[in-house]
Write a protein that holds these residues in place. Sequence first.
Motif, PDB file in Angstrom:
ATOM      1  N   LEU A  78      88.720 115.404 -34.125  1.00  0.00           N
ATOM      2  CA  LEU A  78      89.933 115.502 -34.914  1.00  0.00           C
ATOM      3  C   LEU A  78      90.242 114.009 -35.228  1.00  0.00           C
ATOM      4  CD1 LEU A  78      92.040 118.291 -33.145  1.00  0.00           C
ATOM      5  CD2 LEU A  78      90.860 118.485 -35.404  1.00  0.00           C
ATOM      6  N   LEU A 193      86.804 117.245 -39.132  1.00  0.00           N
ATOM      7  CA  LEU A 193      88.198 117.661 -39.261  1.00  0.00           C
ATOM      8  C   LEU A 193      88.271 119.126 -39.317  1.00  0.00           C
ATOM      9  CD1 LEU A 193      90.489 115.176 -41.431  1.00  0.00           C
ATOM     10  CD2 LEU A 193      90.801 116.123 -38.997  1.00  0.00           C
ATOM     11  N   ILE A 194      87.303 119.931 -40.081  1.00  0.00           N
ATOM     12  CA  ILE A 194      87.201 121.407 -40.081  1.00  0.00           C
ATOM     13  C   ILE A 194      86.334 121.836 -38.780  1.00  0.00           C
ATOM     14  CG2 ILE A 194      85.872 122.863 -41.312  1.00  0.00           C
ATOM     15  CD1 ILE A 194      85.943 121.282 -44.119  1.00  0.00           C
ATOM     16  N   SER A 197      89.058 121.598 -36.105  1.00  0.00           N
ATOM     17  CA  SER A 197      89.936 122.606 -36.281  1.00  0.00           C
ATOM     18  C   SER A 197      89.844 123.958 -36.060  1.00  0.00           C
ATOM     19  CB  SER A 197      90.765 122.535 -37.737  1.00  0.00           C
ATOM     20  OG  SER A 197      91.085 121.457 -38.142  1.00  0.00           O
ATOM     21  N   ASP A 198      88.362 124.481 -36.409  1.00  0.00           N
ATOM     22  CA  ASP A 198      87.883 125.470 -36.354  1.00  0.00           C
ATOM     23  C   ASP A 198      87.675 125.951 -34.706  1.00  0.00           C
ATOM     24  OD1 ASP A 198      86.293 128.125 -37.121  1.00  0.00           O
ATOM     25  OD2 ASP A 198      84.717 126.963 -36.046  1.00  0.00           O
ATOM     26  N   LEU A 200      89.713 124.422 -32.560  1.00  0.00           N
ATOM     27  CA  LEU A 200      90.872 124.354 -32.000  1.00  0.00           C
ATOM     28  C   LEU A 200      91.526 125.854 -32.033  1.00  0.00           C
ATOM     29  CD1 LEU A 200      93.362 122.936 -30.655  1.00  0.00           C
ATOM     30  CD2 LEU A 200      94.075 122.344 -33.090  1.00  0.00           C
ATOM     31  N   TYR A 201      91.248 126.539 -33.393  1.00  0.00           N
ATOM     32  CA  TYR A 201      91.527 128.026 -33.555  1.00  0.00           C
ATOM     33  C   TYR A 201      91.008 128.772 -32.610  1.00  0.00           C
ATOM     34  CZ  TYR A 201      92.264 132.166 -36.096  1.00  0.00           C
ATOM     35  OH  TYR A 201      92.548 133.546 -36.415  1.00  0.00           O
ATOM     36  N   TRP A 204      92.786 128.540 -29.421  1.00  0.00           N
ATOM     37  CA  TRP A 204      93.918 128.980 -29.473  1.00  0.00           C
ATOM     38  C   TRP A 204      93.779 130.804 -29.675  1.00  0.00           C
ATOM     39  CZ3 TRP A 204      96.683 131.976 -33.261  1.00  0.00           C
ATOM     40  CH2 TRP A 204      97.850 132.311 -33.194  1.00  0.00           C
TER      41      TRP A 204
END
Length: 210
Positions: A78, A193-194, A197-198, A200-201, A204
Motif C-alpha cells: 500500500l 495499491l489494487i 486493497s484486495d 486488505l478486503y 477484513w
Amino acid sequence: MTIDIEHLITVFLGFFAIMNPIANTAVFLGLCSNQGADERRQIALRSLNICFVIVVCFALLGKLIFDLFGISLLALRLTGGILIFVVGYQMLHGTSAKMHQQQQGQEHSDIAISPLAVPILAGPGTIATAMNYSAGGWQNVLGSILAFTCLCFITYIAFINSQRIVSKLGNGGLAIVTRLMGLILAVIGMQMLIDGSDELYNMWTATTNS
C-alpha cells in the motif's frame, strides 16, 4: 530452482521505470560536465556499485526488516504503491520527483555517493520496488537481483555514453522518455495499491465472518 521469466520481466520493467536510466543520463552528464571521460567512467561505476549494494541488501533482508519493525507485506504494498504512483504522476507531468532532484547549495565532495547513488538511483521508490518484488520466496529474491543487475549494466553503458545519448535525444526526446516512464510507474503503483486493497478486503472479510 527456476526463475519465473514473467516475474523477471515485470521486475526489470519496474526497476527500469523507477530508475529511468535514459533520463538520469542527462542528470549524470550535468553533474559530471566538468569531468573527463575517465573520471566520468569511475563515477558511474562507483555510483552503480553503491546503488547495487543498497538495493540487494534490501532485497535480501526485506523479511528481516519487516520482522524487526513489525512491517507487513500488505503495508509495504500500500505504502510503496502510493509512493511509486506519486513519482510516476510527477514524471508524467514532466517534472522530477523531489527525492530525485539535486538540492541547491549541496556540496558534492563525492557525487558518486550523493546525489547519484542516493537518492537518484537508489531512492525510496527503488528500495520499495526491490522489497516488494523480493517478497514471497528465494525465487523472487534471485529474480529481483538478476533483473537489477541487468539494469545496472544498462545504466552504466548509458552513463559512459551520456554525451552521445543526450545529443541525439535532445530535450524533446528526454521529455518523452520521462513521461513514458512516468506512465509505467503510475500503472505499477496503482497495481500495487489494487493488490494491497484486495488483500486488505479479504482479511477484513475473513475477520468479520469468523
